[in-house]
Design an enzyme around this catalytic site. Structure first.
Site, PDB file in Angstrom:
ATOM      1  N   CYS A  48       0.815  -1.227   0.000  1.00  0.00           N
ATOM      2  CA  CYS A  48       0.000   0.000   0.000  1.00  0.00           C
ATOM      3  C   CYS A  48       0.843   1.268   0.000  1.00  0.00           C
ATOM      4  O   CYS A  48       0.313   2.371  -0.144  1.00  0.00           O
ATOM      5  CB  CYS A  48      -0.955  -0.001   1.186  1.00  0.00           C
ATOM      6  SG  CYS A  48      -2.221  -1.285   1.064  1.00  0.00           S
ATOM      7  N   HIS A  75     -12.580   8.174 -10.004  1.00  0.00           N
ATOM      8  CA  HIS A  75     -11.441   8.375 -10.907  1.00  0.00           C
ATOM      9  C   HIS A  75     -10.590   9.573 -10.487  1.00  0.00           C
ATOM     10  O   HIS A  75     -10.156  10.376 -11.312  1.00  0.00           O
ATOM     11  CB  HIS A  75     -11.894   8.473 -12.363  1.00  0.00           C
ATOM     12  CG  HIS A  75     -12.310   7.137 -12.896  1.00  0.00           C
ATOM     13  ND1 HIS A  75     -13.558   6.601 -12.668  1.00  0.00           N
ATOM     14  CD2 HIS A  75     -11.620   6.223 -13.608  1.00  0.00           C
ATOM     15  CE1 HIS A  75     -13.621   5.412 -13.238  1.00  0.00           C
ATOM     16  NE2 HIS A  75     -12.461   5.144 -13.809  1.00  0.00           N
ATOM     17  N   GLU A  87     -12.513  -1.964  -0.058  1.00  0.00           N
ATOM     18  CA  GLU A  87     -11.493  -1.826  -1.101  1.00  0.00           C
ATOM     19  C   GLU A  87     -11.403  -3.106  -1.929  1.00  0.00           C
ATOM     20  O   GLU A  87     -11.012  -3.069  -3.081  1.00  0.00           O
ATOM     21  CB  GLU A  87     -10.118  -1.574  -0.480  1.00  0.00           C
ATOM     22  CG  GLU A  87      -9.962  -0.249   0.193  1.00  0.00           C
ATOM     23  CD  GLU A  87      -8.555  -0.065   0.735  1.00  0.00           C
ATOM     24  OE1 GLU A  87      -7.784  -1.053   0.820  1.00  0.00           O
ATOM     25  OE2 GLU A  87      -8.225   1.071   1.088  1.00  0.00           O
TER      26      GLU A  87
END
Length: 123
Positions: A25, A69, A108
């Site tokens: 991450c 986005h 996620e």
């Protein structure tokens, strides 16, 4: 207590910059997020709703305009945009508009969820 939930989907990137270099991450990466908003009420409105799902359209617009986005580090101005932080940010935005908002969950991946739910006040 009546409870309703609605899901919203968006794709975005983030990077958790303070993690060790070898942590996945720590690299720039993205997710296909699911945001689930929960609303509760002890009584229903005159139409039999906690809240008409259509009333949540402004949340969909906000997610589409501000999160979808996008690079979340830039959106929120810091490098700690975890699912937990995202749940709280969406909760705060939604709760300012609808008193019935009781929690927000963020996914996620299909196997991971983070939730923000404030503590109930002692009566």
């Amino acid at each position: 207590m009546f409870t309703i939930t609605k899901e919203f989907h968006f794709s975005a990137s983030h990077q958790l910059c303070d993690l060790p270099e070898d942590h996945p991450c720590a690299r720039l990466h993205g997710h296909n997020y699911i945001a689930e908003i929960e609303l509760q009420a002890e009584t229903l409105d005159e139409n039999g709703f906690v809240l008409d799902y259509r009333a949540l359209k402004p949340l969909k617009s906000w997610i589409d305009d501000h999160l979808d986005h996008r690079h979340l580090n830039e959106v929120f101005g810091h490098d700690h945009v975890t699912s937990e932080v995202l749940a709280k940010e969406i909760f705060d935005w939604a709760r300012a508009r609808w008193d019935q908002v009781s929690a927000v969950r963020i996914s996620e991946t299909p196997k991971t969820w983070a939730e923000y739910r404030p503590r109930r006040s002692a009566a």
